[in-house]
Design an enzyme around this catalytic site. Structure first.
Site, PDB file in Angstrom:
ATOM      1  N   CYS A 160      -1.542  25.572  -5.315  1.00  0.00           N
ATOM      2  CA  CYS A 160      -1.072  26.539  -6.368  1.00  0.00           C
ATOM      3  C   CYS A 160      -2.865  26.446  -7.035  1.00  0.00           C
ATOM      4  O   CYS A 160      -2.815  27.164  -8.779  1.00  0.00           O
ATOM      5  CB  CYS A 160      -0.626  25.405  -7.185  1.00  0.00           C
ATOM      6  SG  CYS A 160       1.288  25.278  -6.494  1.00  0.00           S
ATOM      7  N   HIS A 189      -0.127  24.089 -15.014  1.00  0.00           N
ATOM      8  CA  HIS A 189       0.606  24.377 -14.294  1.00  0.00           C
ATOM      9  C   HIS A 189       2.069  23.517 -13.915  1.00  0.00           C
ATOM     10  O   HIS A 189       1.955  22.756 -13.812  1.00  0.00           O
ATOM     11  CB  HIS A 189      -0.802  24.095 -11.999  1.00  0.00           C
ATOM     12  CG  HIS A 189       0.373  24.167 -11.483  1.00  0.00           C
ATOM     13  ND1 HIS A 189       0.667  25.347 -10.879  1.00  0.00           N
ATOM     14  CD2 HIS A 189       0.649  23.157 -11.131  1.00  0.00           C
ATOM     15  CE1 HIS A 189       1.708  25.254  -9.446  1.00  0.00           C
ATOM     16  NE2 HIS A 189       1.453  24.260  -9.607  1.00  0.00           N
ATOM     17  N   GLU A 249      -0.705  31.332  -1.237  1.00  0.00           N
ATOM     18  CA  GLU A 249      -0.291  29.863   0.049  1.00  0.00           C
ATOM     19  C   GLU A 249       0.453  30.564   0.493  1.00  0.00           C
ATOM     20  O   GLU A 249       1.107  28.978   1.397  1.00  0.00           O
ATOM     21  CB  GLU A 249      -0.423  28.847  -0.983  1.00  0.00           C
ATOM     22  CG  GLU A 249       0.740  28.715  -1.873  1.00  0.00           C
ATOM     23  CD  GLU A 249       0.809  26.837  -2.127  1.00  0.00           C
ATOM     24  OE1 GLU A 249       1.525  26.343  -1.169  1.00  0.00           O
ATOM     25  OE2 GLU A 249       0.607  27.098  -3.794  1.00  0.00           O
TER      26      GLU A 249
HETATM   27  P1  HMG Z   1      13.803  13.754  -7.561  1.00  0.00           P
HETATM   28  O1  HMG Z   1      13.279  12.169  -6.794  1.00  0.00           O
HETATM   29  O2  HMG Z   1      15.007  13.427  -6.628  1.00  0.00           O
HETATM   30  O3  HMG Z   1      13.664  13.475  -9.045  1.00  0.00           O
HETATM   31  O4  HMG Z   1      12.743  14.870  -7.573  1.00  0.00           O
HETATM   32  P2  HMG Z   1      13.492  12.306  -9.978  1.00  0.00           P
HETATM   33  O5  HMG Z   1      14.435  11.169  -9.953  1.00  0.00           O
HETATM   34  O6  HMG Z   1      12.164  11.776  -9.963  1.00  0.00           O
HETATM   35  O7  HMG Z   1      13.975  13.014 -11.705  1.00  0.00           O
HETATM   36  C1  HMG Z   1      12.968  13.920 -12.016  1.00  0.00           C
HETATM   37  C2  HMG Z   1      14.032  13.528 -13.677  1.00  0.00           C
HETATM   38  O8  HMG Z   1      14.936  13.218 -13.587  1.00  0.00           O
HETATM   39  C3  HMG Z   1      13.354  12.188 -14.372  1.00  0.00           C
HETATM   40  O9  HMG Z   1      13.051  12.264 -15.451  1.00  0.00           O
HETATM   41  C4  HMG Z   1      14.844  11.099 -14.512  1.00  0.00           C
HETATM   42  O10 HMG Z   1      14.786  10.613 -15.199  1.00  0.00           O
HETATM   43  C5  HMG Z   1      15.787  12.448 -14.403  1.00  0.00           C
HETATM   44  P3  HMG Z   1      11.523  12.054 -15.676  1.00  0.00           P
HETATM   45  O11 HMG Z   1      11.138  10.079 -15.561  1.00  0.00           O
HETATM   46  O12 HMG Z   1      10.402  12.384 -14.240  1.00  0.00           O
HETATM   47  O13 HMG Z   1      10.895  12.077 -16.484  1.00  0.00           O
HETATM   48  N1  HMG Z   1      17.325  12.619 -14.629  1.00  0.00           N
HETATM   49  C6  HMG Z   1      18.196  12.883 -16.006  1.00  0.00           C
HETATM   50  N2  HMG Z   1      18.187  13.810 -16.715  1.00  0.00           N
HETATM   51  C7  HMG Z   1      19.221  14.618 -17.149  1.00  0.00           C
HETATM   52  N3  HMG Z   1      19.989  13.328 -16.880  1.00  0.00           N
HETATM   53  C8  HMG Z   1      20.279  12.962 -15.664  1.00  0.00           C
HETATM   54  C9  HMG Z   1      18.928  13.049 -14.704  1.00  0.00           C
HETATM   55  N4  HMG Z   1      18.941  12.165 -14.308  1.00  0.00           N
HETATM   56  C10 HMG Z   1      17.429  12.266 -13.554  1.00  0.00           C
HETATM   57  N5  HMG Z   1      21.481  13.003 -15.111  1.00  0.00           N
HETATM   58  C11 HMG Z   1      10.615  15.361  -7.946  1.00  0.00           C
HETATM   59  C12 HMG Z   1      11.820  15.222  -8.796  1.00  0.00           C
HETATM   60  C13 HMG Z   1       9.529  16.671  -8.612  1.00  0.00           C
HETATM   61  C14 HMG Z   1       9.735  14.920  -7.460  1.00  0.00           C
HETATM   62  C15 HMG Z   1      10.881  16.503  -6.398  1.00  0.00           C
HETATM   63  O14 HMG Z   1      11.626  17.630  -7.702  1.00  0.00           O
HETATM   64  C16 HMG Z   1       9.762  17.761  -5.538  1.00  0.00           C
HETATM   65  O15 HMG Z   1       9.865  16.545  -5.164  1.00  0.00           O
HETATM   66  N6  HMG Z   1       9.449  18.716  -6.232  1.00  0.00           N
HETATM   67  C17 HMG Z   1       8.210  19.697  -5.250  1.00  0.00           C
HETATM   68  C18 HMG Z   1       7.027  18.762  -5.706  1.00  0.00           C
HETATM   69  C19 HMG Z   1       6.386  19.444  -6.935  1.00  0.00           C
HETATM   70  O16 HMG Z   1       6.606  19.707  -7.575  1.00  0.00           O
HETATM   71  N7  HMG Z   1       5.894  18.279  -7.551  1.00  0.00           N
HETATM   72  C20 HMG Z   1       5.083  18.027  -8.888  1.00  0.00           C
HETATM   73  C21 HMG Z   1       3.630  18.130  -9.292  1.00  0.00           C
HETATM   74  S1  HMG Z   1       2.485  18.736  -7.513  1.00  0.00           S
HETATM   75  C22 HMG Z   1       1.939  20.413  -7.869  1.00  0.00           C
HETATM   76  O17 HMG Z   1       2.130  21.202  -8.890  1.00  0.00           O
HETATM   77  C23 HMG Z   1       1.755  21.451  -7.203  1.00  0.00           C
HETATM   78  C24 HMG Z   1       2.624  22.006  -6.239  1.00  0.00           C
HETATM   79  O18 HMG Z   1       3.598  23.389  -7.706  1.00  0.00           O
HETATM   80  C25 HMG Z   1       2.585  22.268  -5.148  1.00  0.00           C
HETATM   81  C26 HMG Z   1       1.189  23.396  -4.951  1.00  0.00           C
HETATM   82  O19 HMG Z   1      -0.590  22.997  -5.582  1.00  0.00           O
HETATM   83  O20 HMG Z   1       1.528  24.114  -4.219  1.00  0.00           O
HETATM   84  C27 HMG Z   1       4.516  21.596  -5.882  1.00  0.00           C
END
Ligand code: HMG
Length: 398
Positions: A112, A234, A80
């Protein structure tokens, strides 16, 4: 029916990484969030003379035995982060590596997910014409906006798989569960280098897609989960595998009682150090599982879930072949990751963001640690070349 599947697998990721602990300090975030909350330690960073084509060529080169060269009927390139709207990235790889002219070359896209479409089409081609081999390549650079929530999940890498009858590594079973849903969780319009993403929505859709694909897999008499001992998901970041496992266990009920976090732990090792590699991610997770599982997996079954935003999901099963370890490239994969050089924040920003912006003609200074490089863009033509260290790396990666 002829047994068909993955006969060889080779991964590549750039020779440079940026530590997420440093990124956390830059963002004023507790490093534990990235290291444990997201589950990532490092992101692989491509040098300005690397792109999806050079990463792919580096992944493919080791699998090109004389027999593979002669029998490849089809090259499928899943990505992609395409470099051209018309010419497939596989055509550049074909040229760089001097592949057999009597074959077809095509590029697949659906976020992906596309490598899984490539794998399934390749298996069907080989079932139909068992003397042929198909090369499936996935190569991507995962890039989000600077200072965005997605930045900590960035990465870059490629995987090359030879699909053949009587495969040495894993047999791919024909039944699979599918689920497609038109949704804007993650997308990248043609004029953009970085993806747009609705992070929380993307996680919800991923998990829904897993549940629906698994339900479809069960309806189609796919292998019972009770017969599956290992899982690969994935993996945009390693915490996602944990979320996926929890969703699958809930959906499968008692059938999943024998599975726990050790069922997918080894599949996370490489991804934790590389970051998201979009289309390549699931198959880098598979290589990680095969390379790093201490137990002999011969004869054991793996459940795989492929997801691509936008969105398509597929759940399918594979059986590891007896004696598979003889064909693994574990030593080369570990050497590749262990030999990478850490870069500082300024270099990361310059390489990951600034160099990506330019589609203008240029000569690229040689920086890559790989065997192939983008040497120039000359009159809007991409010029690829062998790198200075081709022979050095050829010795290190047999
Ligand atoms: P965010 O909002 O910054 O993170 O973004 P958050 O606030 O949800 O925190 C993440 C985790 O860290 C949480 O744990 C928190 O509790 C924890 P969870 O509740 O998820 O288990 N946390 C801590 N842990 C330890 N110590 C601390 C602490 N503070 C917080 N101090 C988000 C997270 C993944 C949304 C962001 O990184 C993002 O937008 N990523 C890109 C999108 C993505 O990867 N999506 C995944 C599913 S879609 C997919 O896989 C397709 C893709 O590969 C693309 C394609 O298909 O082409 C992306």
């Amino acid at each position: 029916m002829t047994t068909v599947g993955i006969d060889d697998i080779s991964i590549y990721s750039p020779g440079f990484f940026y530590p997420l602990e440093d990124l956390a300090h830059r963002h004023g975030v507790d490093p534990a969030k990235y290291l444990y909350g997201i589950g990532q330690e490092q992101m692989a960073v491509p040098s300005p003379d690397e792109d999806i084509v050079t990463m792919a060529a580096n992944a493919v080169a080791p699998v090109l035995t004389a027999d593979v060269r002669e029998r490849i009927s089809t090259v499928i390139f899943a990505t992609e982060s395409g470099v051209d709207q018309s010419k497939s990235a596989g055509m550049f790889v074909h040229g760089v590596l001097g592949l057999n002219p009597n074959c077809r070359v095509v590029e697949f896209k659906q976020a992906c997910y596309s490598a899984t479409a490539g794998l399934q089409f390749a298996c069907d081609l080989v079932r139909h014409r068992p003397s042929e081999k198909v090369l499936v390549i996935a190569s991507d650079i995962a890039r989000y906006e600077r200072n965005s929530e997605g930045e900590c999940t960035q990465g870059a890498g490629a995987v090359a798989m030879v699909i053949a009858k009587n495969p040495s590594l894993v047999e791919i079973h024909p039944q699979s569960g599918l689920f497609s849903l038109d949704v804007m969780d993650f997308w990248r319009p043609n004029h953009r280098d970085a993806a747009y993403v609705d992070g929380k929505l993307s996680i919800d859709v991923y998990l829904r897609s897993l549940r629906e694909s698994y339900a479809d897999f069960c309806r189609k008499d796919g292998m019972p989960l009770a017969a599956i001992e290992k899982l690969c998901f994935h993996q945009p970041f390693t915490k996602m595998s944990k979320k996926a496992f929890a969703a699958l266990r809930e959906a499968a009920g008692a059938e999943a009682d024998h599975l726990d976090e050790t069922s997918y732990a080894e599949s996370q090792a490489y991804g934790r150090q590389i970051g998201n590699t979009y289309a390549a991610s699931l198959y880098i997770a598979l290589a990680s599982l095969l390379d790093n599982c201490a137990e002999d997996l011969g004869g054991r079954n793996i459940g795989l879930f492929s997801y691509g935003s936008g969105s398509v999901g597929e759940f399918f099963a594979a059986t590891v072949r007896q004696g598979y370890r003889r064909r693994l490239r574990t030593r080369a994969h570990r050497a590749l990751l262990a030999g990478r050089r850490e870069i500082d924040y300024a270099t990361y920003v310059a390489w990951f963001y600034n160099s990506a912006k330019s589609a203008e003609d240029r000569v690229c200074p040689e920086e890559t640690a790989g065997r192939y490089r983008l040497a120039a863009i000359d009159a809007q033509r991409r010029v690829y070349a062998a790198a200075r260290n081709l022979e050095l790396n050829a010795a290190a990666c047999p």
